[in-house]
Design an enzyme around this catalytic site. Sequence first.
Site, PDB file in Angstrom:
ATOM      1  N   GLY A 134       0.726  -0.626   1.316  1.00 32.06           N
ATOM      2  CA  GLY A 134       0.830   0.990   1.836  1.00 32.06           C
ATOM      3  C   GLY A 134      -0.029   1.747   0.509  1.00 32.06           C
ATOM      4  O   GLY A 134       0.204   2.540   1.445  1.00 32.06           O
ATOM      5  N   HIS A 189      -3.240   5.690  -8.637  1.00 26.99           N
ATOM      6  CA  HIS A 189      -1.871   6.528  -8.443  1.00 26.99           C
ATOM      7  C   HIS A 189      -0.695   5.892  -8.397  1.00 26.99           C
ATOM      8  O   HIS A 189      -0.587   4.737  -7.848  1.00 26.99           O
ATOM      9  CB  HIS A 189      -2.163   7.568  -7.514  1.00 26.99           C
ATOM     10  CG  HIS A 189      -1.987   6.495  -6.033  1.00 26.99           C
ATOM     11  ND1 HIS A 189      -3.053   6.244  -5.062  1.00 26.99           N
ATOM     12  CD2 HIS A 189      -1.041   6.409  -5.635  1.00 26.99           C
ATOM     13  CE1 HIS A 189      -2.767   6.353  -4.291  1.00 26.99           C
ATOM     14  NE2 HIS A 189      -1.241   6.045  -3.561  1.00 26.99           N
TER      15      HIS A 189
END
Length: 112
Positions: A91, A98
Site C-alpha cells: 500500500g 513515513h
Amino acid sequence: MSECLFCKIAAGEIPSSKVYEDEICYAFHDIDPQAPAHFLVIPKAHIGSVAEVNGDNAGVVGHIFTVIAKVCQELGLESYRVVSNIGEQAGQSVFHLHFHVLSGRDMTWPPG
Ligand code: 5GP
Ligand code: ZN
C-alpha cells in the site's frame, strides 16, 4: 530528491498542516485522514522506505519514534497505531519513508 512529494513538503515547498518539526523530522496531518487523528512523520533527508533503513540512518528512525511518543503524549493520545507501508503491494504510494500515526477510533486486526 527534487521530484519527491514528501521532500518538497519537508522543505516547505508544498504546503501542509504541521504537527511537529525539528532539524531531523517533520510531522503533518494526512490529506486523506483514515481516523479522527491521522498524521505522518517523515525524515527531512530522503529515505525511500523502511527497506532502506541501515546502520547509517537508523538513528533517524529511532528519533522519529521518540517524536511519535512525545507528540502523542502531548496530544493526549493514549491508544494509537503506527504503520509504515513498504512497497506497492503493502500500500505504499509515496516513496519517501513515513510513519502513519492513527488514533481516535476502534481498529481491527489483522489490517486489510
Ligand atoms: P502511503 O500510501 O504511502 O502509505 O501513505 C501516503 C500518505 O500520504 C497517504 O495516506 C496520503 O493520503 C498522504 N498524502 C499524499 N499526498 C499528500 C499531500 O500532498 N499532503 C498530505 N498532507 N498528505 C498526502
Ligand atoms: Zn523524499
